[in-house]
Design a protein around this motif. Sequence first.
Motif, PDB file in Angstrom:
ATOM      1  N   HIS A 197       0.839  -1.205   0.000  1.00 45.43           N
ATOM      2  CA  HIS A 197       0.000   0.000   0.000  1.00 45.43           C
ATOM      3  C   HIS A 197       0.878   1.261   0.000  1.00 45.43           C
ATOM      4  O   HIS A 197       0.667   2.172  -0.816  1.00 45.43           O
ATOM      5  CB  HIS A 197      -0.901  -0.051   1.241  1.00 45.43           C
ATOM      6  CG  HIS A 197      -1.773   1.137   1.462  1.00 45.43           C
ATOM      7  ND1 HIS A 197      -3.123   1.126   1.196  1.00 45.43           N
ATOM      8  CD2 HIS A 197      -1.502   2.381   1.948  1.00 45.43           C
ATOM      9  CE1 HIS A 197      -3.638   2.314   1.495  1.00 45.43           C
ATOM     10  NE2 HIS A 197      -2.674   3.092   1.961  1.00 45.43           N
ATOM     11  N   GLU A 198       1.867   1.302   0.894  1.00 43.60           N
ATOM     12  CA  GLU A 198       2.706   2.504   0.976  1.00 43.60           C
ATOM     13  C   GLU A 198       3.548   2.664  -0.290  1.00 43.60           C
ATOM     14  O   GLU A 198       3.783   3.786  -0.735  1.00 43.60           O
ATOM     15  CB  GLU A 198       3.603   2.454   2.221  1.00 43.60           C
ATOM     16  CG  GLU A 198       2.874   2.319   3.547  1.00 43.60           C
ATOM     17  CD  GLU A 198       1.748   3.327   3.759  1.00 43.60           C
ATOM     18  OE1 GLU A 198       1.746   4.388   3.104  1.00 43.60           O
ATOM     19  OE2 GLU A 198       0.852   3.040   4.574  1.00 43.60           O
ATOM     20  N   HIS A 244       1.520   4.593  -2.779  1.00 41.12           N
ATOM     21  CA  HIS A 244       1.581   6.058  -2.594  1.00 41.12           C
ATOM     22  C   HIS A 244       2.908   6.605  -3.117  1.00 41.12           C
ATOM     23  O   HIS A 244       2.949   7.628  -3.806  1.00 41.12           O
ATOM     24  CB  HIS A 244       1.479   6.417  -1.107  1.00 41.12           C
ATOM     25  CG  HIS A 244       0.120   6.240  -0.510  1.00 41.12           C
ATOM     26  ND1 HIS A 244      -1.031   6.683  -1.120  1.00 41.12           N
ATOM     27  CD2 HIS A 244      -0.269   5.690   0.675  1.00 41.12           C
ATOM     28  CE1 HIS A 244      -2.070   6.413  -0.331  1.00 41.12           C
ATOM     29  NE2 HIS A 244      -1.632   5.800   0.750  1.00 41.12           N
ATOM     30  N   HIS A 288      -5.539   6.835  -2.359  1.00 39.90           N
ATOM     31  CA  HIS A 288      -6.490   5.806  -1.920  1.00 39.90           C
ATOM     32  C   HIS A 288      -7.629   5.700  -2.931  1.00 39.90           C
ATOM     33  O   HIS A 288      -7.953   6.681  -3.618  1.00 39.90           O
ATOM     34  CB  HIS A 288      -7.085   6.177  -0.548  1.00 39.90           C
ATOM     35  CG  HIS A 288      -6.063   6.177   0.550  1.00 39.90           C
ATOM     36  ND1 HIS A 288      -5.958   7.176   1.482  1.00 39.90           N
ATOM     37  CD2 HIS A 288      -5.099   5.268   0.857  1.00 39.90           C
ATOM     38  CE1 HIS A 288      -4.970   6.889   2.317  1.00 39.90           C
ATOM     39  NE2 HIS A 288      -4.429   5.742   1.958  1.00 39.90           N
ATOM     40  N   TYR A 290      -8.683   0.566   2.335  1.00 38.34           N
ATOM     41  CA  TYR A 290      -8.281   0.241   3.702  1.00 38.34           C
ATOM     42  C   TYR A 290      -8.918  -1.088   4.074  1.00 38.34           C
ATOM     43  O   TYR A 290     -10.141  -1.174   4.181  1.00 38.34           O
ATOM     44  CB  TYR A 290      -8.799   1.296   4.670  1.00 38.34           C
ATOM     45  CG  TYR A 290      -7.920   2.507   4.851  1.00 38.34           C
ATOM     46  CD1 TYR A 290      -6.594   2.504   4.469  1.00 38.34           C
ATOM     47  CD2 TYR A 290      -8.428   3.650   5.445  1.00 38.34           C
ATOM     48  CE1 TYR A 290      -5.790   3.611   4.655  1.00 38.34           C
ATOM     49  CE2 TYR A 290      -7.635   4.770   5.641  1.00 38.34           C
ATOM     50  CZ  TYR A 290      -6.318   4.745   5.243  1.00 38.34           C
ATOM     51  OH  TYR A 290      -5.540   5.841   5.438  1.00 38.34           O
TER      52      TYR A 290
HETATM   53 ZN    ZN Z   1      -2.621   5.016   2.498  1.00 38.68          ZN
END
Ligand code: ZN
Length: 423
Positions: free
Chosen positions: A220-221, A224, A230, A292
């Motif tokens: 996930h990171e 980014h 998101h 999330y």
């Molecule tokens: Zn995030």
Amino acid sequence: MMLLNQKTRRAIAILYFFYVAAALLPAQNPCRAPFNTTERSDDPEAAFNDYVRRFVADGRHLNTDLKTIPTVVHIFYDAAADSLPIERVQSQITAMNLDFRRLNPDTVKTRSQFKAVAADCQIEFCLASIDPQGQPTRGVVWHHIPGFNPDLLASFMQATQWPPLHYLNFWVTPNGEGGFSSFAWEAGSETDGFVVGAKQFGTFGSNLKDGFNEGGTGTHEAGHYLGLYHTFHDGFPYLGQCFPPCDSTGDHVCDTPLDWTLAFSTEQCEDGQRFCDNGAVFFTMSENYMAYAFDTCTNVFSQGQRIRMRAALDSLRAELCSPANLAATGCLPPTNDQEPMPVVQKLQAFPNPAHDMVYVQIPSASGGQIRLWNGQGNAVLSQTVSPGTTEIQVPVVGLPAGFYWLEWRNNGLSGVGKIVIWR
Ligand SMILES: [Zn+2]
């Protein structure tokens, strides 16, 4: 109003904190102006979003070359017991490589309506084998920080960062949870890189948090870091609208349906059902790595997300993947005449803790090389192992007290073990 139990509310608060924290990280170094052909160079985020549209218009999103990202993992630890072994780091990098290549074992869980847009991003992460000084490294640095204080994290990041245009800096906080990242348009900033708490780092270990044991936070990171928002980013203004212009609203990705709520759940896998003002119903891509959710619920990047990430590696983060940088960091892809990836075994050493001598069992009688690495990731001793040797003495007298990694290598084999030296 959605009813949330206390645990879920706490998870939202933590995750939102990290999201806000990421947004507050220092902006890109103004000396670096990668979009000087655009009138929006004063706004690197908007300039990047413009760049992605040009990237597609020029057809460059069709390129399928493999992008390799040299990576250094910084392990912050206080008590020696909180430090993490290199196998745990390798498990995290392996998980990310599987996710970014769509080789993750749970692809079958991607729902049928999204299978057609599931992407092999053709991006891989490589633990650097050459450090910024040109010295050998395993791409992992252990930083002993007595009394680690999370409030000072940014200063620890600045103090330990390797050149951020040449290495992805991936920091791990002791006993931490969650994570946050700089965005692609913050490339080169003094905290450029991303952070994952040790409880959500790697795929094995007794301190891993339930539901976060597949390396998904790192994936996930990294999203980014490579320019992804998101899936629910900036969706609220479009509440009730099913399909506003998709390449300039929400997450700026057309094949991840706009989401206008934070109605995610880390408690269970959400179906993502949303109701539009006109009575229509649709589903968000709740199994996306940029939603999330528990690691067990996420399993897919979309084609549109692949494009944004590769656009970042074509522009703001292009130096990472350049052939010169891959050579300088030891991340050139292996050729047939290079030695294959080693099979890692656990080295046995005694006494442990040791004082002046360590006896190391060699797993194979084929000889090789023994190295001893200190907690900062520097090689402090190297010794040749003759063929036929099954045990070797390694003198450690004169080395400071602390923990060290032993490594043995010979062609396709290697072994690692952790030892402690006392004084
Ligand atoms: Zn995030």
